[in-house]
Write an enzyme that holds these catalytic residues in place. Structure first.
Site, mmCIF file in Angstrom:
data_model
loop_
_atom_site.group_PDB
_atom_site.id
_atom_site.type_symbol
_atom_site.label_atom_id
_atom_site.label_comp_id
_atom_site.label_asym_id
_atom_site.label_seq_id
_atom_site.Cartn_x
_atom_site.Cartn_y
_atom_site.Cartn_z
ATOM 1 N N TYR A 1 -23.252 5.993 46.865
ATOM 2 C CA TYR A 1 -22.700 7.274 47.435
ATOM 3 C C TYR A 1 -23.507 8.291 48.579
ATOM 4 O O TYR A 1 -22.138 8.216 49.164
ATOM 5 C CB TYR A 1 -22.961 8.172 45.718
ATOM 6 C CG TYR A 1 -22.948 9.562 46.444
ATOM 7 C CD1 TYR A 1 -20.901 10.300 46.054
ATOM 8 C CD2 TYR A 1 -22.932 10.841 46.168
ATOM 9 C CE1 TYR A 1 -20.407 11.175 46.027
ATOM 10 C CE2 TYR A 1 -22.611 12.171 46.528
ATOM 11 C CZ TYR A 1 -21.689 12.121 46.020
ATOM 12 O OH TYR A 1 -20.658 13.456 46.354
HETATM 13 N N1 LIG Z 1 -19.891 18.719 43.480
HETATM 14 C C1 LIG Z 1 -20.774 18.652 44.005
HETATM 15 O O1 LIG Z 1 -21.707 18.970 43.741
HETATM 16 C C2 LIG Z 1 -21.052 18.319 45.703
HETATM 17 C C3 LIG Z 1 -21.507 18.648 46.330
HETATM 18 C C4 LIG Z 1 -21.287 17.576 48.185
HETATM 19 C C5 LIG Z 1 -19.952 17.271 47.671
HETATM 20 N N2 LIG Z 1 -18.951 16.882 46.574
HETATM 21 C C6 LIG Z 1 -17.700 16.167 46.971
HETATM 22 O O2 LIG Z 1 -16.996 17.532 46.813
HETATM 23 C C7 LIG Z 1 -15.805 16.516 45.725
HETATM 24 C C8 LIG Z 1 -15.306 17.469 45.259
HETATM 25 O O3 LIG Z 1 -15.855 17.389 44.075
HETATM 26 P P1 LIG Z 1 -16.228 18.443 43.038
HETATM 27 O O4 LIG Z 1 -17.922 17.931 42.658
HETATM 28 O O5 LIG Z 1 -15.300 19.297 43.149
HETATM 29 O O6 LIG Z 1 -15.829 16.938 41.446
HETATM 30 P P2 LIG Z 1 -15.218 17.247 40.572
HETATM 31 O O7 LIG Z 1 -14.333 17.928 40.471
HETATM 32 O O8 LIG Z 1 -15.197 15.738 39.880
HETATM 33 O O9 LIG Z 1 -13.164 16.414 40.982
HETATM 34 C C9 LIG Z 1 -13.034 15.064 41.795
HETATM 35 C C10 LIG Z 1 -11.808 15.253 42.149
HETATM 36 O O10 LIG Z 1 -11.166 13.993 42.745
HETATM 37 C C11 LIG Z 1 -10.000 13.737 42.232
HETATM 38 N N3 LIG Z 1 -10.475 11.736 42.264
HETATM 39 C C12 LIG Z 1 -11.399 11.464 41.844
HETATM 40 N N4 LIG Z 1 -10.749 9.795 41.448
HETATM 41 C C13 LIG Z 1 -9.663 9.711 42.150
HETATM 42 C C14 LIG Z 1 -8.428 8.951 42.318
HETATM 43 N N5 LIG Z 1 -8.885 7.150 42.051
HETATM 44 N N6 LIG Z 1 -7.754 9.445 42.433
HETATM 45 C C15 LIG Z 1 -6.852 10.614 42.812
HETATM 46 N N7 LIG Z 1 -8.049 11.401 43.018
HETATM 47 C C16 LIG Z 1 -8.816 11.333 42.033
HETATM 48 C C17 LIG Z 1 -9.594 13.780 40.926
HETATM 49 O O11 LIG Z 1 -8.799 14.102 40.761
HETATM 50 P P3 LIG Z 1 -8.595 14.234 38.538
HETATM 51 O O12 LIG Z 1 -9.403 15.451 38.159
HETATM 52 O O13 LIG Z 1 -6.814 14.596 38.136
HETATM 53 O O14 LIG Z 1 -8.985 13.109 38.363
HETATM 54 C C18 LIG Z 1 -10.701 15.746 40.900
HETATM 55 O O15 LIG Z 1 -10.080 16.476 41.661
HETATM 56 C C19 LIG Z 1 -16.315 15.603 46.466
HETATM 57 O O16 LIG Z 1 -16.215 14.358 47.372
HETATM 58 C C20 LIG Z 1 -18.009 15.857 45.848
HETATM 59 O O17 LIG Z 1 -18.664 13.746 46.228
HETATM 60 C C21 LIG Z 1 -19.219 17.681 45.677
#
Ligand SMILES: NC(=O)c1ccc[n+]([C@@H]2O[C@H](COP(=O)([O-])OP(=O)(O)OC[C@H]3O[C@@H](n4cnc5c(N)ncnc54)[C@H](OP(=O)(O)O)[C@@H]3O)[C@@H](O)[C@H]2O)c1
Length: 227
Positions: free
Chosen positions: A149
């Site tokens: 990751y």
């Molecule tokens: N949460 C944290 O602690 C954190 C910290 C730093 C960075 N980030 C980054 O921020 C971004 C958003 O994270 P989040 O926390 O909002 O996660 P999340 O709530 O799990 O959202 C993930 C998003 O990615 C989409 N996704 C995953 N696989 C996909 C695929 N194969 N095709 C199309 N869409 C896909 C999901 O779509 P569906 O729900 O429609 O399946 C959802 O819209 C990510 O890149 C993550 O690495 C998160």
């Protein structure tokens, strides 16, 4: 930049950070094109923000044609000012236990999809446009148990830096965002492994507000310590 009236494409709009960003941008008067994988949650968000939404496309980013389809639908509605890539997956576990499907998903969704998206959208962007890619704090501080990751996020950050330098001449800004742990539930739905204890994270609304502020203030980079 002026958020009000700007046309913003949010990819990953069904996610915790993507939906918080879409709501914050709509509240500031942006016009939105939305994309997510889950058609039901995407359509619920589009209904909620209906006054601001110009287009909405459900697509799986593992499909190589998905990024171009998403861009085409948004541009058909109106020229784009901002593109936000907020999709992503996480996986946990020792390197020796990583299986090929997990590696493929991490790299396809976290690295290859945003590269394909920028490739598709770059010719459509005019001076003053901004591309926002959500990398993560682990690009700066890679942690054991999240090596693949962290590598995917470091790859995205490297891409953002190089592409940003390339596009600067055309007046397009690439904003690499490296949020700290945020309470979206991402860590509870890894594609493999089990999350270690992470402690309390930031609220998605707080992180989204900080990203919108960086857009508004023309910031060039958004490292983890900016949150
Ligand atoms: N949460 C944290 O602690 C954190 C910290 C730093 C960075 N980030 C980054 O921020 C971004 C958003 O994270 P989040 O926390 O909002 O996660 P999340 O709530 O799990 O959202 C993930 C998003 O990615 C989409 N996704 C995953 N696989 C996909 C695929 N194969 N095709 C199309 N869409 C896909 C999901 O779509 P569906 O729900 O429609 O399946 C959802 O819209 C990510 O890149 C993550 O690495 C998160």
């Amino acid at each position: 930049m002026e958020i009000s009236g700007a046309h913003v494409l949010v990819v990953g709009a069904t996610g915790g950070l993507g939906s918080a960003l879409a709501r914050a941008l709509a509240a500031d008067g942006a016009r939105l094109s939305l994309s997510g994988r889950d058609a039901t949650r995407l359509s619920a968000l589009a209904d909620e923000l209906t006054a601001s939404v110009l287009s909405s496309v459900s697509a799986d980013l593992v499909d190589p044609s998905a990024p171009a389809r998403i861009v085409d639908a948004a541009v058909a509605a109106s020229p784009l000012d901002v593109v936000v890539f907020a999709a992503g997956v996480v996986a946990f576990g020792a390197v020796a236990e990583l299986d090929d499907d997990t590696l493929d998903q991490l790299l396809l969704v976290n690295v290859i999809a945003p590269v394909r998206l920028l490739r598709a959208v770059a010719p459509q962007l005019g001076r003053g446009a901004v591309v926002v890619n959500l990398s993560a704090v682990v690009a700066e501080t890679p942690l054991p148990g999240m090596a693949a990751y962290a590598a995917s996020k470091a790859a995205l950050t490297a891409f953002d830096r190089a592409a940003g330098r390339e596009l600067r001449r055309a007046g397009v800004r690439v904003l690499d965002v490296r949020p700290p742990h945020t309470e979206t539930g991402l860590a509870s739905r890894p594609v493999a492994g089990i999350s270690p204890r992470l402690g309390a994270g930031k609220s998605p609304d707080e992180v989204a507000a900080r990203i919108v502020q960086a857009l508004r203030d023309d910031e060039a980079d958004l490292p983890s310590d900016a949150f």
